[in-house]
Write a protein that holds these residues in place. Sequence first.
Motif, short mmCIF file in Angstrom:
data_model
loop_
_atom_site.label_atom_id
_atom_site.label_comp_id
_atom_site.label_asym_id
_atom_site.label_seq_id
_atom_site.Cartn_x
_atom_site.Cartn_y
_atom_site.Cartn_z
N VAL A 12 1.43 10.86 -3.22
CA VAL A 12 0.78 11.26 -1.96
C VAL A 12 1.78 11.14 -0.81
CG1 VAL A 12 -0.97 10.54 -0.29
CG2 VAL A 12 -1.59 10.90 -2.66
N HIS A 13 2.57 10.07 -0.83
CA HIS A 13 3.71 9.99 0.07
C HIS A 13 4.93 10.50 -0.69
CE1 HIS A 13 1.51 8.11 3.10
NE2 HIS A 13 1.84 6.85 2.93
N THR A 46 0.83 -1.21 0.00
CA THR A 46 0.00 0.00 0.00
C THR A 46 0.87 1.26 0.00
OG1 THR A 46 -1.57 -1.27 1.30
CG2 THR A 46 -1.98 1.08 1.12
N ARG A 86 -1.20 12.46 -9.98
CA ARG A 86 -2.32 11.85 -9.25
C ARG A 86 -3.49 11.57 -10.17
NH1 ARG A 86 -1.96 15.32 -3.72
NH2 ARG A 86 0.14 14.61 -3.25
N LEU A 127 1.00 4.49 -2.71
CA LEU A 127 0.85 5.90 -2.33
C LEU A 127 2.10 6.72 -2.65
CD1 LEU A 127 -1.01 5.33 1.04
CD2 LEU A 127 -1.94 6.45 -0.96
N ILE A 146 -5.51 5.10 -7.56
CA ILE A 146 -5.42 4.02 -6.57
C ILE A 146 -6.83 3.66 -6.09
CG2 ILE A 146 -4.53 3.31 -4.32
CD1 ILE A 146 -2.29 5.23 -4.62
N LEU A 205 -0.12 17.11 -9.45
CA LEU A 205 -1.53 17.04 -9.81
C LEU A 205 -1.74 16.10 -10.99
CD1 LEU A 205 -3.05 20.32 -9.20
CD2 LEU A 205 -4.16 19.00 -10.96
N ASN A 222 2.08 7.54 -6.56
CA ASN A 222 1.21 8.61 -7.08
C ASN A 222 1.46 9.92 -6.35
OD1 ASN A 222 -0.58 8.86 -4.88
ND2 ASN A 222 -2.38 8.63 -6.17
N PHE A 252 -8.59 1.80 -3.18
CA PHE A 252 -8.22 1.34 -1.85
C PHE A 252 -8.86 -0.01 -1.53
CE2 PHE A 252 -5.86 4.69 0.39
CZ PHE A 252 -5.78 5.58 -0.67
#
Lengths: 233, 278, 278, 255
Positions: free
Chosen positions: B55-56, B46, B81, B50, B86, B78, B53, B88
Amino acid sequence: MHIKKYIPYTSVFAFIAVLFSTQEVYAMHIMEGFLPPMWAALWFAVSVPFIWMGIRSIKKISDENSSIKMLLGLCGAFAFVLSSLKLPSVTGSCSHPTGVGLGAILFGPAASSVMALVVLLFQALLLAHGGLTTLGANVFSMGIAGPITSFVLYKTMNKMGTSKAVSVFVATACGNLVTYIVTSIQLGIAFPGEVGMIAAIGKFMGIFALTQVPLAISEGLLTVVIYNLLASY
Amino acid sequence: MTQYIIQTEELEFAYPDGTKALKNLSIAFETGKKIGIVGPNGAGKTTLFLTLNGVHKATKGKIYYHGQPISYEKKELLNLRKRVGIVFQDPNTQLFSASVFQEVSFGPINLGIPKDEVKEKVMTALIKADIVDLKDRPTHFLSGGQKKRVSIADILAMEPEVIFLDEPTAFVDPKTSEELMIFFDQLNQEGKTIVLSTHDIDRVYTWADYVFVMKDGSVFAEGLPEEIFRNEKILNEADLQKPWIIEVYEVLLKGKPHLQELPIPKSKQELFDLIEKL
Amino acid sequence: MTQYIIQTEELEFAYPDGTKALKNLSIAFETGKKIGIVGPNGAGKTTLFLTLNGVHKATKGKIYYHGQPISYEKKELLNLRKRVGIVFQDPNTQLFSASVFQEVSFGPINLGIPKDEVKEKVMTALIKADIVDLKDRPTHFLSGGQKKRVSIADILAMEPEVIFLDEPTAFVDPKTSEELMIFFDQLNQEGKTIVLSTHDIDRVYTWADYVFVMKDGSVFAEGLPEEIFRNEKILNEADLQKPWIIEVYEVLLKGKPHLQELPIPKSKQELFDLIEKL
Amino acid sequence: MISIDHYAYINRLKHIHPLEKFALSIGTLMVCMFFKTWLLHFLVIAFMSFLILVYAGIPWKAYLKLMLVPFTFLAVGVLGIALTITNTPSIITIGFPVGKWMLGVEKAGIDQALVTFSRAYASVTCLYFLALTTPMVDVIWILKQMRIPRVLTEMMTIIYRFIFVLLETASMMYLSQECRLGYISISRSYYSLGQLISNLFIKSFQRSHELFTALSTRGYSGDIEVLEEEYIYCTKNIRWIIIAEMFFIGLAILL
């Protein structure tokens, strides 16, 4: 009258202080050890009767319905998590929702005071926001004065037939403002300085105004969004 | 030449408390393929999604998208993403709107496109996910399988090029799982690269073009499914089970070594054909 | 004569909003057996468990425990809850305390036993569930599989005669699932009746002594696993898949009808032995 | 997920009797509160930091980070105490005129600000000693010994457990919104956060129902009673705590 005159000047200095700080603003938790012992004790004494009433009402309800403890427990955990979320503020900085207005509207002021006590204790021990000696003062501002204001305003405005969105906004924003005013009073009377209590209160109000007024507006707006979503559920 | 849609080089991600969830991870996803990622809970699957893309934010290493290194500038982020979706594991953490239509429109609205276009994109996504009839239903009354489809439509509405699916069959019953896998095949045929993390070795063996084995935050092994899942050493060290199709095949081999000349069965049907030929 | 630990007669349960979750359900669990319950999501498996332990009050029909009809008197109800334990699907809904020790002691204390005895029961349960070393760890530090074991110890500490396990392998990886299934076998050997609801057809086929198929709130079919899972009609109507062991066996049968004389393979090993004999 | 909580379980003083740690922490906190000497406060900070870093083995980086947490409030608060605005310029020590008024600091204000600053920081280290070495389960145990109403400790048990469950849910929801660009602008942030909070509330509500059902299957009938851990006092520790407190009180009186 002259309290007003303090506000603009002191705000400038507060602004500088905020610029220097690296941490996010955690509402109005008076930190551990900040209040002199006399005042810390006084605010405990003031809060105890409200807490006692709150506990009594919870006990009464839980005798009739044994699932109420789980509900209050989950809501307490929810309130704690709520305060750890970041709320983008109108000024661009980040603050954290207090849940003062939301709690009061959803559960009423009696349960709110007990919940605030427990949540503030957790915040002190797990996050170092607030403290043990200042627990009484913080419970009074965030768990008693704020929620009662929100609750009374919300109920009266409902009776007057104001639209839900407006009453939720006003109740929450005012609840927040009252929390901040009470904290300023708590600090002002504890540290009157040479200028006297009233002026000192004005001074603290001026200093915190910069962070707290935008927060009150932000949280008011957010609570309206939440209220609408919950109502549509 | 092989085209890679996403590639990483010695990627590292550490949580603020210092726990390293990804260590020295180099991985490359080929464009347009069906890719499976397997490995025990806590291997970092997981977190990897993240990080890919954006986010992390990776604490070390590089990520390439279509061969271009990604920076963490706002505009580029932007776009990343938008392109890398993703889905979940638990739809309940992804779905929060009152109606399915509202839910699916969340992504496109955030992209700031005009309302008409948003509506169009949402409808296309609903059609693809075969849930047009659920359009006005509240999300919390849907069944597990329906919720899953809504959460996929959520992502489709943003028109991604790669879709990461985090254990998509974990919460649903076998029949729904089967239908979902067929749906993922369709998406792949439309040109989307599909990356799927799963514990279901049997399904991933049949479905995937390529398999990565993750362990302790890095890639432990990679290869074609028929290579990976016949390698006892890899399976043992990564605590994986062998797909039953391979198990049966290997037992058959013992008795009839001449079967070795035929290709390894990749599906149930191929295995059964083999048995019938005996 | 067959001994049934729990039996129901035309059980019905309706939620306060009127939804009938159980309809005309008659079921009987044989003492000391390993019983599997399969069926799609929403078939009423969880509701059945809660009704059999008296948390949901049946709106119609009768429940017998060791042949005695149960009333809903407080004392009898407490006894029923002691004897019939439920392990919930998601440990996060069951575990309420951060301390494993306190968590496990909750059940025995409610039974009104003296503190010394409670302590003993807690320790025995921790030993059986093989989690003594977790005693001082807070619940939120535990992995999914460890939480599952704690939630089972919760129930073991009450010394139940029947344990209902609601999809015990839903949230865990294959290796942990395997270990849990072995643990359930041990519990059964100690004399406990184990009832397990699951979507994992392959595991339940090998594991169970007897299988119930639930659909739409009632028992749709029941029988020995090798009967139920070879019955195409039942499998189709209840949207179930066939265990792969049976699939392979049936393909083998086609080519070598003489195999019919041998017993149906119940485990992977038995199937492989059969293949090797070819 | 919460660093203080994490250290409370892995520190080297975890197994010390909770009441001993509580007595040392609260005792020293009280001494700090009632005596206004900055030297004493400084010694307390040094003493507590020594215990936290050396005895409990908390990494100094993490401890330093924690020491910054109350800084915003402290900076703003202390500034508020020190600053004075007045139209009688005679009381101002250093300052400058702002129109007809004088803005600046006066001697008494600075003194009070310094005392408050040192007292607050000393108290915070006492709080940290307790929080970093004592798991919440033990804190709740202490509160039970103090005979606070049961409803409170029962609520605390559940709240503490579910803080982590809900935090995980909230962070997953936040991540999934971020993947779909939910926090791209201020107005969208409000919408997304509002969605997150209302869903989290509904989830909490459902969880409370499920928890009630789950506890009912284990015979819950209104009281959440559990078996308490047994802790063993260490007379040597108690002796040291008394010596430390006597030392601080003696020092405070002498200074």
